[in-house]
Scaffold this motif. Sequence first.
Motif, PDB file in Angstrom:
ATOM      1  N   GLY A 159       0.797  -1.221   0.000  1.00  0.00           N
ATOM      2  CA  GLY A 159       0.000   0.000   0.000  1.00  0.00           C
ATOM      3  C   GLY A 159       0.833   1.276   0.000  1.00  0.00           C
ATOM      4  N   PRO A 160       1.717   1.459   0.994  1.00  0.00           N
ATOM      5  CA  PRO A 160       2.538   2.673   1.007  1.00  0.00           C
ATOM      6  C   PRO A 160       3.423   2.806  -0.230  1.00  0.00           C
ATOM      7  CG  PRO A 160       2.546   1.635   3.161  1.00  0.00           C
ATOM      8  CD  PRO A 160       1.865   0.679   2.231  1.00  0.00           C
ATOM      9  N   TRP A 161       3.972   1.668  -0.713  1.00  0.00           N
ATOM     10  CA  TRP A 161       4.805   1.747  -1.920  1.00  0.00           C
ATOM     11  C   TRP A 161       3.981   2.217  -3.116  1.00  0.00           C
ATOM     12  CZ3 TRP A 161       4.390  -0.419  -6.727  1.00  0.00           C
ATOM     13  CH2 TRP A 161       5.478  -0.222  -7.584  1.00  0.00           C
ATOM     14  N   LEU A 162       2.773   1.670  -3.270  1.00  0.00           N
ATOM     15  CA  LEU A 162       1.917   2.049  -4.389  1.00  0.00           C
ATOM     16  C   LEU A 162       1.547   3.527  -4.321  1.00  0.00           C
ATOM     17  CD1 LEU A 162       0.327   1.136  -6.872  1.00  0.00           C
ATOM     18  CD2 LEU A 162      -1.552   0.494  -5.352  1.00  0.00           C
ATOM     19  N   ALA A 163       1.221   3.998  -3.116  1.00  0.00           N
ATOM     20  CA  ALA A 163       0.875   5.412  -2.951  1.00  0.00           C
ATOM     21  C   ALA A 163       2.075   6.306  -3.249  1.00  0.00           C
ATOM     22  CB  ALA A 163       0.363   5.657  -1.532  1.00  0.00           C
ATOM     23  N   LEU A 164       3.254   5.921  -2.746  1.00  0.00           N
ATOM     24  CA  LEU A 164       4.463   6.714  -2.989  1.00  0.00           C
ATOM     25  C   LEU A 164       4.825   6.722  -4.467  1.00  0.00           C
ATOM     26  CD1 LEU A 164       6.965   8.267  -2.014  1.00  0.00           C
ATOM     27  CD2 LEU A 164       8.094   6.053  -1.655  1.00  0.00           C
ATOM     28  N   ASP A 165       4.783   5.556  -5.102  1.00  0.00           N
ATOM     29  CA  ASP A 165       5.134   5.458  -6.517  1.00  0.00           C
ATOM     30  C   ASP A 165       4.207   6.319  -7.370  1.00  0.00           C
ATOM     31  OD1 ASP A 165       6.633   3.979  -8.744  1.00  0.00           O
ATOM     32  OD2 ASP A 165       4.543   3.523  -9.234  1.00  0.00           O
ATOM     33  N   SER A 166       2.909   6.267  -7.088  1.00  0.00           N
ATOM     34  CA  SER A 166       1.941   7.040  -7.863  1.00  0.00           C
ATOM     35  C   SER A 166       2.077   8.532  -7.593  1.00  0.00           C
ATOM     36  CB  SER A 166       0.517   6.574  -7.535  1.00  0.00           C
ATOM     37  OG  SER A 166       0.366   5.195  -7.812  1.00  0.00           O
ATOM     38  N   ALA A 167       2.363   8.893  -6.332  1.00  0.00           N
ATOM     39  CA  ALA A 167       2.536  10.306  -5.993  1.00  0.00           C
ATOM     40  C   ALA A 167       3.768  10.886  -6.682  1.00  0.00           C
ATOM     41  CB  ALA A 167       2.648  10.465  -4.474  1.00  0.00           C
ATOM     42  N   VAL A 168       4.863  10.133  -6.674  1.00  0.00           N
ATOM     43  CA  VAL A 168       6.080  10.594  -7.341  1.00  0.00           C
ATOM     44  C   VAL A 168       5.862  10.678  -8.852  1.00  0.00           C
ATOM     45  CG1 VAL A 168       8.483  10.005  -7.849  1.00  0.00           C
ATOM     46  CG2 VAL A 168       7.594   9.731  -5.535  1.00  0.00           C
TER      47      VAL A 168
END
Length: 232
Positions: free
Chosen positions: A110-119
Amino acid sequence: MLSSIHFVDVNEEFVDALREEFRPRAVAAILAVLVALAVVSDDLWQVAYLGALAALAGVLSAAMEAEMLDRRLVWIGVGCVLGVGGTVLWLSGEGNVAGRVLAAVALLAGPWLALDSAVARWTGIDAAADRPDLGLEDADAGEAMLTMQVTRLVHEELRAADHPLTVGEVAERTDIGERRVETALKFLEHDARATATDAGYVHDDTYAGKRGEIRRLGRRLTRPVRLLAAAR
């Protein structure tokens, strides 16, 4: 007037995308799975929850296809939901081993997906939107097979060449139209199987084979960190 026409066009695209997402066969298959789960499960609320998630996923996918929603914002939301859900499930200490594993996966993914999409949104990257269109979605079976065959032939020609090849040279060697060759080359470049140079295109085997797939996965997982480091 122009804005209303644009709204109608977008609305029609959204309706068409919804029809594609909720095709009768797909809906029937999902309903069959939900009915089977309802028969073997004691908690009908969980089954209803899964059904609602499936419906929501279809609507969001259609909205992204119609470009009504930025897919990166959607994935940020999905990542946050996964992270929060995984955290709650893990801290509750309930569930069997499978449940704990699922919670751990959600907590990490979850956090990786959110970070990847935000970046990706911050840097202006949209891999799905930037992916070259081979025209396979609306093509019949024969046209789709021809397009994939062209891509394979172009890739083999690059692999056999001992120097960079231009679009025209590849077209001449394969006896294929330049438009098809150019589309295939852009797809291969996007897929990291070809690299564009000043002199033309060259074959790239960096991510070939099992080791290459591992390198590709590692590169994909570290993309947020690499993009943040490059933006500094």
